[in-house]
Design a protein around this motif. Structure first.
Motif, PDB file in Angstrom:
ATOM      1  N   ILE A   8     -11.099  -5.112  -1.218  1.00  0.00           N
ATOM      2  CA  ILE A   8     -10.174  -6.377  -1.473  1.00  0.00           C
ATOM      3  C   ILE A   8      -8.936  -6.194  -0.661  1.00  0.00           C
ATOM      4  O   ILE A   8      -8.181  -5.322  -0.886  1.00  0.00           O
ATOM      5  CB  ILE A   8      -9.916  -6.553  -3.007  1.00  0.00           C
ATOM      6  CG1 ILE A   8     -10.926  -6.649  -3.983  1.00  0.00           C
ATOM      7  CG2 ILE A   8      -8.881  -7.849  -3.052  1.00  0.00           C
ATOM      8  CD1 ILE A   8     -10.988  -5.757  -4.827  1.00  0.00           C
ATOM      9  N   LEU A   9      -8.709  -7.171   0.325  1.00  0.00           N
ATOM     10  CA  LEU A   9      -7.417  -7.123   1.222  1.00  0.00           C
ATOM     11  C   LEU A   9      -6.321  -7.671   0.516  1.00  0.00           C
ATOM     12  O   LEU A   9      -6.351  -8.926   0.053  1.00  0.00           O
ATOM     13  CB  LEU A   9      -7.852  -7.755   2.347  1.00  0.00           C
ATOM     14  CG  LEU A   9      -6.662  -7.855   3.475  1.00  0.00           C
ATOM     15  CD1 LEU A   9      -6.665  -6.407   3.873  1.00  0.00           C
ATOM     16  CD2 LEU A   9      -7.016  -8.790   4.670  1.00  0.00           C
ATOM     17  N   LEU A  10      -5.440  -7.256   0.150  1.00  0.00           N
ATOM     18  CA  LEU A  10      -3.973  -7.594  -0.398  1.00  0.00           C
ATOM     19  C   LEU A  10      -3.117  -8.153   0.599  1.00  0.00           C
ATOM     20  O   LEU A  10      -2.111  -9.163   0.255  1.00  0.00           O
ATOM     21  CB  LEU A  10      -3.454  -6.515  -1.397  1.00  0.00           C
ATOM     22  CG  LEU A  10      -4.312  -5.883  -2.271  1.00  0.00           C
ATOM     23  CD1 LEU A  10      -3.609  -4.878  -3.157  1.00  0.00           C
ATOM     24  CD2 LEU A  10      -4.992  -6.997  -3.378  1.00  0.00           C
ATOM     25  N   LEU A  11      -2.949  -7.438   1.722  1.00  0.00           N
ATOM     26  CA  LEU A  11      -1.787  -7.842   2.756  1.00  0.00           C
ATOM     27  C   LEU A  11      -2.279  -7.569   4.030  1.00  0.00           C
ATOM     28  O   LEU A  11      -2.976  -6.223   4.529  1.00  0.00           O
ATOM     29  CB  LEU A  11      -0.549  -7.122   2.427  1.00  0.00           C
ATOM     30  CG  LEU A  11       0.783  -7.442   3.422  1.00  0.00           C
ATOM     31  CD1 LEU A  11       1.229  -8.846   3.208  1.00  0.00           C
ATOM     32  CD2 LEU A  11       1.820  -6.457   3.115  1.00  0.00           C
ATOM     33  N   ASP A  12      -1.951  -8.281   4.970  1.00  0.00           N
ATOM     34  CA  ASP A  12      -2.178  -8.054   6.471  1.00  0.00           C
ATOM     35  C   ASP A  12      -1.409  -8.980   7.417  1.00  0.00           C
ATOM     36  O   ASP A  12      -1.386 -10.212   7.384  1.00  0.00           O
ATOM     37  CB  ASP A  12      -3.770  -8.641   6.688  1.00  0.00           C
ATOM     38  CG  ASP A  12      -4.378  -8.151   8.145  1.00  0.00           C
ATOM     39  OD1 ASP A  12      -3.539  -7.642   8.855  1.00  0.00           O
ATOM     40  OD2 ASP A  12      -5.434  -8.503   8.554  1.00  0.00           O
ATOM     41  N   THR A  13      -0.511  -8.134   7.909  1.00  0.00           N
ATOM     42  CA  THR A  13       0.494  -8.810   8.977  1.00  0.00           C
ATOM     43  C   THR A  13      -0.058  -8.810  10.312  1.00  0.00           C
ATOM     44  O   THR A  13       0.894  -8.827  11.149  1.00  0.00           O
ATOM     45  CB  THR A  13       1.978  -8.006   8.860  1.00  0.00           C
ATOM     46  OG1 THR A  13       1.992  -6.714   9.389  1.00  0.00           O
ATOM     47  CG2 THR A  13       2.247  -8.248   7.264  1.00  0.00           C
ATOM     48  N   SER A  14      -1.327  -8.704  10.731  1.00  0.00           N
ATOM     49  CA  SER A  14      -1.623  -8.472  12.079  1.00  0.00           C
ATOM     50  C   SER A  14      -1.370  -9.774  12.780  1.00  0.00           C
ATOM     51  O   SER A  14      -0.993  -9.792  14.208  1.00  0.00           O
ATOM     52  CB  SER A  14      -3.178  -8.114  12.189  1.00  0.00           C
ATOM     53  OG  SER A  14      -3.882  -9.216  11.396  1.00  0.00           O
ATOM     54  N   LYS A  15      -1.610 -11.263  12.248  1.00  0.00           N
ATOM     55  CA  LYS A  15      -1.172 -12.073  12.888  1.00  0.00           C
ATOM     56  C   LYS A  15       0.388 -12.433  13.129  1.00  0.00           C
ATOM     57  O   LYS A  15       0.669 -13.127  14.168  1.00  0.00           O
ATOM     58  CB  LYS A  15      -1.743 -13.372  12.392  1.00  0.00           C
ATOM     59  CG  LYS A  15      -3.370 -13.298  12.195  1.00  0.00           C
ATOM     60  CD  LYS A  15      -4.008 -14.474  11.630  1.00  0.00           C
ATOM     61  CE  LYS A  15      -5.530 -14.545  11.534  1.00  0.00           C
ATOM     62  NZ  LYS A  15      -5.912 -15.664  10.986  1.00  0.00           N
ATOM     63  N   PHE A  64       7.678  -4.849   0.395  1.00  0.00           N
ATOM     64  CA  PHE A  64       6.528  -5.988  -0.044  1.00  0.00           C
ATOM     65  C   PHE A  64       6.118  -5.664  -1.109  1.00  0.00           C
ATOM     66  O   PHE A  64       6.033  -4.424  -1.726  1.00  0.00           O
ATOM     67  CB  PHE A  64       5.688  -6.425   1.189  1.00  0.00           C
ATOM     68  CG  PHE A  64       4.855  -5.300   1.526  1.00  0.00           C
ATOM     69  CD1 PHE A  64       3.642  -5.149   0.695  1.00  0.00           C
ATOM     70  CD2 PHE A  64       5.202  -4.343   2.566  1.00  0.00           C
ATOM     71  CE1 PHE A  64       2.859  -4.103   1.287  1.00  0.00           C
ATOM     72  CE2 PHE A  64       4.298  -3.173   2.606  1.00  0.00           C
ATOM     73  CZ  PHE A  64       3.155  -3.266   2.128  1.00  0.00           C
ATOM     74  N   ILE A  65       5.501  -6.738  -1.870  1.00  0.00           N
ATOM     75  CA  ILE A  65       4.746  -6.451  -3.246  1.00  0.00           C
ATOM     76  C   ILE A  65       3.575  -7.097  -3.213  1.00  0.00           C
ATOM     77  O   ILE A  65       3.254  -8.040  -2.539  1.00  0.00           O
ATOM     78  CB  ILE A  65       5.692  -7.284  -4.219  1.00  0.00           C
ATOM     79  CG1 ILE A  65       7.257  -6.777  -4.650  1.00  0.00           C
ATOM     80  CG2 ILE A  65       4.974  -7.429  -5.591  1.00  0.00           C
ATOM     81  CD1 ILE A  65       7.946  -7.474  -5.538  1.00  0.00           C
ATOM     82  N   VAL A  66       2.487  -6.457  -3.778  1.00  0.00           N
ATOM     83  CA  VAL A  66       1.188  -6.707  -3.679  1.00  0.00           C
ATOM     84  C   VAL A  66       0.676  -6.738  -5.274  1.00  0.00           C
ATOM     85  O   VAL A  66       1.099  -6.011  -6.064  1.00  0.00           O
ATOM     86  CB  VAL A  66       0.256  -5.879  -2.845  1.00  0.00           C
ATOM     87  CG1 VAL A  66       0.538  -5.771  -1.371  1.00  0.00           C
ATOM     88  CG2 VAL A  66       0.340  -4.394  -3.452  1.00  0.00           C
ATOM     89  N   GLU A  67      -0.182  -7.778  -5.371  1.00  0.00           N
ATOM     90  CA  GLU A  67      -0.876  -8.055  -6.805  1.00  0.00           C
ATOM     91  C   GLU A  67      -2.473  -8.227  -6.662  1.00  0.00           C
ATOM     92  O   GLU A  67      -2.930  -8.424  -5.726  1.00  0.00           O
ATOM     93  CB  GLU A  67      -0.169  -9.348  -7.328  1.00  0.00           C
ATOM     94  CG  GLU A  67       1.241  -9.101  -7.853  1.00  0.00           C
ATOM     95  CD  GLU A  67       1.875 -10.136  -8.539  1.00  0.00           C
ATOM     96  OE1 GLU A  67       0.941 -11.354  -8.586  1.00  0.00           O
ATOM     97  OE2 GLU A  67       3.034 -10.462  -8.976  1.00  0.00           O
TER      98      GLU A  67
END
Length: 433
Positions: free
Chosen positions: A128-135, A149-152
């Motif tokens: 499950i992908l929570l964060l992706d800043t590639s774009k 940063f915060i992930v949930e």
């Protein structure tokens, strides 16, 4: 670092008041001594400034002189008001929301650029992908700086989980580098739900026992049973022996049910009945599904949790082709006087059934028979269309007083040569006067 509930910092040394050591408990019985005591204690715990003025002791002074003295009555609790953040993930339970605070720190002496950050949860079944800043990568992080940063993630699986955090960046020489970090944790079940199904005549009772397996109290906001199709459910509650203590807004704001830590149990009882909306029950194997439970709760600090059980199964439903119901029974039945019972014969199949013969079985001897047929021993009924019904009257007479049973009503399908017995059993009261 996971955003977990903090704990209170407790000071181990016990503080005390000097009066506990210098004076007895009966000092305040003397009004003269009691009036001079506050000034005396103030002089002993005060400090003299350089200009000769007197100021109160500094609470931040940790010297032995006043380290253990009570500066405020709340100091006796040993709680200075500090919160400690946990150094580990702690216990993670199914149904809760996993929340993690992640910090990317640049510990080098140069600036890094074009930082791409990814965070995902890996389980035995899925990723499950929570964060992706590639774009939209982070443009730069200066030397000694950080990016937070915060992930949930709503935890829906038991077992081993891995939080994978990766960073792609360009160093001072323009070289693309890769930095992975792995954080493993286990997800366990906070509750156990045990069910029992009992059938009493045409009513099904479901008992659900919910047990708390966590190390903290759980406050159950909602425990609802969602019945399956063709079932109606009603929760049964205990009798309130103190109705005068009921608050006016108790129906709107219902207090949560407390499940204490380490094995607290609460039981729920539901009454299930087949719906009477006229829709036929599905005649398929495994149609004994009763429904499922929806459970929501909160922890001590208000963290929510939600679980849904699997489908709860009852006893297999033996669907009959026809059903016999009592429509009208006299409220007063006198001994040795005829009375009429109105019955309804329902066809629960998708085909026409006909014709029928109805009689009352004479299996019991005349001495033991309490209610007998008054008139024709056998009645003839016309055909009954698919999913429809037909009403008829049965003339009876009671020969014994008290609580008696009307049994032995038998229906015979003359076309298919099929006998239906034990379709109906009624209890009536026969008055002798």
């Amino acid at each position: 670092m996971r955003l977990c509930r903090p704990s209170l910092h407790v000071e181990i040394p016990v503080r005390f008041d000097p009066s506990d050591l210098l004076f007895g408990e009966d000092l305040f019985d003397d009004p003269v001594a009691a009036s001079h005591l506050p000034q005396l204690l103030a002089d002993t715990v005060s400090a003299t400034a350089t200009d000769g003025s007197t100021t109160s002791a500094d609470p931040s002074d940790l010297s032995y002189r006043n380290r253990f003295l009570l500066q405020h009555p709340s100091d006796s609790l040993g709680l200075p008001g500090l919160l400690l953040l946990p150094q580990s993930f702690g216990a993670i339970y199914l149904g809760e929301t996993f929340c993690s605070y992640i910090s990317i720190n640049n510990s080098s002496n140069f600036e890094v650029r074009d930082v791409t950050i990814k965070a995902e949860i890996q389980t035995e079944r899925q990723r499950i992908l929570l964060l992706d800043t590639s774009k939209s990568p982070v443009e730069s992080i200066r030397a000694g700086g950080r990016y937070d940063f915060i992930v949930e993630h709503d935890v829906k699986e038991l077992g081993a989980h891995t939080l994978v955090c990766t960073a792609l960046y360009n160093d001072n020489d323009g070289e693309r580098k890769y930095l992975p970090q792995y954080f493993k944790f286990m997800v366990v079940n906070p509750l156990s739900v045990r069910t029992k199904v009992r059938i009493v005549k045409e009513t099904t009772f479901l008992e659900a026992s919910i047990e708390n397996h966590t190390k903290s109290n759980l406050y159950m906001d909602q425990v609802d049973f969602e019945p399956a199709q063709n079932w109606n459910a009603t929760i049964l509650r205990g009798v309130d022996h103190h109705p005068e203590s009921k608050q006016p807004m108790s129906d709107v704001f219902k207090p949560p049910i407390l499940l204490r830590s380490g094995g607290g149990i609460h039981n729920f009882l539901y009454q299930l009945k087949l719906s009477s909306d006229g829709s036929p029950l599905p005649k398929v194997e495994g149609s004994n599904v009763l429904g499922k439970l929806q459970i929501t709760w909160r922890t001590n600090l208000g963290e929510p949790g939600r679980l849904q059980t699997q489908q709860i199964l009852g006893s297999p439903i033996a669907q009959k082709d026809i059903e016999l119901r009592a429509v009208e029974v006299p409220s007063i039945i006198m001994l040795e006087k005829p009375f009429v019972v109105r019955l309804n014969l329902a066809n629960q199949t998708d085909r026409v059934l006909s014709p029928f013969e109805v009689w009352v079985s004479q299996s019991d001897s005349l001495d033991e028979k309490a209610i007998m047929v008054n008139g024709l021993l056998t009645m003839h009924l016309a055909q009954v269309e698919a999913f429809s019904s037909s009403e008829f009257e049965l003339n009876l007479i009671a020969v014994k007083h008290g609580v008696q049973k009307i049994t032995g009503i038998t229906v015979f399908d003359t076309r298919e040569k099929k006998t239906y017995d034990s379709l109906l059993e009624l209890e009536v009261f026969v008055d002798s006067q």
